[in-house]
Design a protein around this motif. Sequence first.
Motif, PDB file in Angstrom:
ATOM      1  N   UNK A 132      59.071  -2.995  36.940  1.00  0.00           N
ATOM      2  CA  UNK A 132      60.251  -3.624  36.353  1.00  0.00           C
ATOM      3  C   UNK A 132      60.083  -3.694  34.834  1.00  0.00           C
ATOM      4  N   UNK A 133      61.084  -4.243  34.167  1.00  0.00           N
ATOM      5  CA  UNK A 133      61.047  -4.321  32.701  1.00  0.00           C
ATOM      6  C   UNK A 133      59.963  -5.271  32.202  1.00  0.00           C
ATOM      7  N   UNK A 134      59.570  -6.244  33.006  1.00  0.00           N
ATOM      8  CA  UNK A 134      58.520  -7.180  32.606  1.00  0.00           C
ATOM      9  C   UNK A 134      57.164  -6.479  32.516  1.00  0.00           C
ATOM     10  N   UNK A 135      56.865  -5.659  33.506  1.00  0.00           N
ATOM     11  CA  UNK A 135      55.625  -4.879  33.470  1.00  0.00           C
ATOM     12  C   UNK A 135      55.669  -3.879  32.319  1.00  0.00           C
ATOM     13  N   UNK A 136      56.817  -3.247  32.107  1.00  0.00           N
ATOM     14  CA  UNK A 136      56.964  -2.302  30.996  1.00  0.00           C
ATOM     15  C   UNK A 136      56.726  -3.003  29.661  1.00  0.00           C
ATOM     16  N   UNK A 137      57.276  -4.202  29.501  1.00  0.00           N
ATOM     17  CA  UNK A 137      57.079  -4.953  28.262  1.00  0.00           C
ATOM     18  C   UNK A 137      55.612  -5.296  28.047  1.00  0.00           C
ATOM     19  N   UNK A 138      54.916  -5.687  29.103  1.00  0.00           N
ATOM     20  CA  UNK A 138      53.502  -6.038  28.955  1.00  0.00           C
ATOM     21  C   UNK A 138      52.666  -4.802  28.627  1.00  0.00           C
ATOM     22  N   UNK A 139      53.032  -3.656  29.192  1.00  0.00           N
ATOM     23  CA  UNK A 139      52.331  -2.411  28.851  1.00  0.00           C
ATOM     24  C   UNK A 139      52.611  -2.007  27.405  1.00  0.00           C
ATOM     25  N   UNK A 140      53.861  -2.151  26.966  1.00  0.00           N
ATOM     26  CA  UNK A 140      54.199  -1.849  25.569  1.00  0.00           C
ATOM     27  C   UNK A 140      53.389  -2.740  24.638  1.00  0.00           C
ATOM     28  N   UNK A 141      53.274  -4.006  24.985  1.00  0.00           N
ATOM     29  CA  UNK A 141      52.475  -4.935  24.182  1.00  0.00           C
ATOM     30  C   UNK A 141      51.003  -4.549  24.205  1.00  0.00           C
ATOM     31  N   UNK A 142      50.518  -4.076  25.339  1.00  0.00           N
ATOM     32  CA  UNK A 142      49.122  -3.632  25.416  1.00  0.00           C
ATOM     33  C   UNK A 142      48.880  -2.445  24.486  1.00  0.00           C
ATOM     34  N   UNK A 143      49.790  -1.473  24.475  1.00  0.00           N
ATOM     35  CA  UNK A 143      49.630  -0.331  23.568  1.00  0.00           C
ATOM     36  C   UNK A 143      49.678  -0.777  22.110  1.00  0.00           C
ATOM     37  N   UNK A 144      50.532  -1.740  21.805  1.00  0.00           N
ATOM     38  CA  UNK A 144      50.594  -2.304  20.458  1.00  0.00           C
ATOM     39  C   UNK A 144      49.255  -2.955  20.103  1.00  0.00           C
ATOM     40  N   UNK A 145      48.735  -3.783  21.014  1.00  0.00           N
ATOM     41  CA  UNK A 145      47.472  -4.490  20.773  1.00  0.00           C
ATOM     42  C   UNK A 145      46.305  -3.517  20.647  1.00  0.00           C
ATOM     43  N   UNK A 146      46.297  -2.473  21.472  1.00  0.00           N
ATOM     44  CA  UNK A 146      45.238  -1.463  21.378  1.00  0.00           C
ATOM     45  C   UNK A 146      45.284  -0.795  20.010  1.00  0.00           C
ATOM     46  N   UNK A 147      46.474  -0.458  19.540  1.00  0.00           N
ATOM     47  CA  UNK A 147      46.634   0.164  18.232  1.00  0.00           C
ATOM     48  C   UNK A 147      46.190  -0.801  17.132  1.00  0.00           C
ATOM     49  N   UNK A 148      46.599  -2.050  17.236  1.00  0.00           N
ATOM     50  CA  UNK A 148      46.233  -3.067  16.256  1.00  0.00           C
ATOM     51  C   UNK A 148      44.719  -3.253  16.211  1.00  0.00           C
ATOM     52  N   UNK A 149      44.098  -3.378  17.376  1.00  0.00           N
ATOM     53  CA  UNK A 149      42.652  -3.589  17.428  1.00  0.00           C
ATOM     54  C   UNK A 149      41.888  -2.360  16.970  1.00  0.00           C
TER      55      UNK A 149
END
Length: 161
Positions: A132-149
């Motif tokens: 669902x869109x909630x899982x997609x949002x959390x994955x998008x945030x994970x990719x953002x956090x991975x890039x940030x870190x």
Amino acid sequence: MSILTLDLGQQTGWAILEGGVIESGSKSFHVSRFSGGGMQFLNFSNWLNSLRQKFSNISVVYFEEVRRHLGTDAAHIYGGFLAHLTAWCESHSLPYQGVAVKTIKRFITGNGNASKSAVIAAIKNKGFTPSDDNEADSLALLFYAMNLNNNINNLSSLEAY
């Protein structure tokens, strides 16, 4: 470094990077009309503890920082989950950070006003099939956090001149 990301709500999206492996899902905290007012928060806290048992190396938590809600109930639920999450992080000495919705959408799609379907499509383009869109949002945030870190790690490895 293990990163946990959350899209908080009655239907909470979650993603975690641990040991180079990404796991994700969507967890329902809907309760029946016969449940007490605090049951969804108790269930959320218990779920966080179960995540900590399964993924014992969580080192940082990122959550989607929502600044506008479509209804009063959504705002109250988000606030309650946020309170329980931040208290849980504090009790486990875990750093935590909210990231604005527009920042996440801009990172994953190139458009800060992207639709839910655009975020889902961007995640599917990365080889994931969110439920669902909630899982997609959390994955998008994970990719953002991975890039940030990754950028933080690259900066910390630079020598000062």
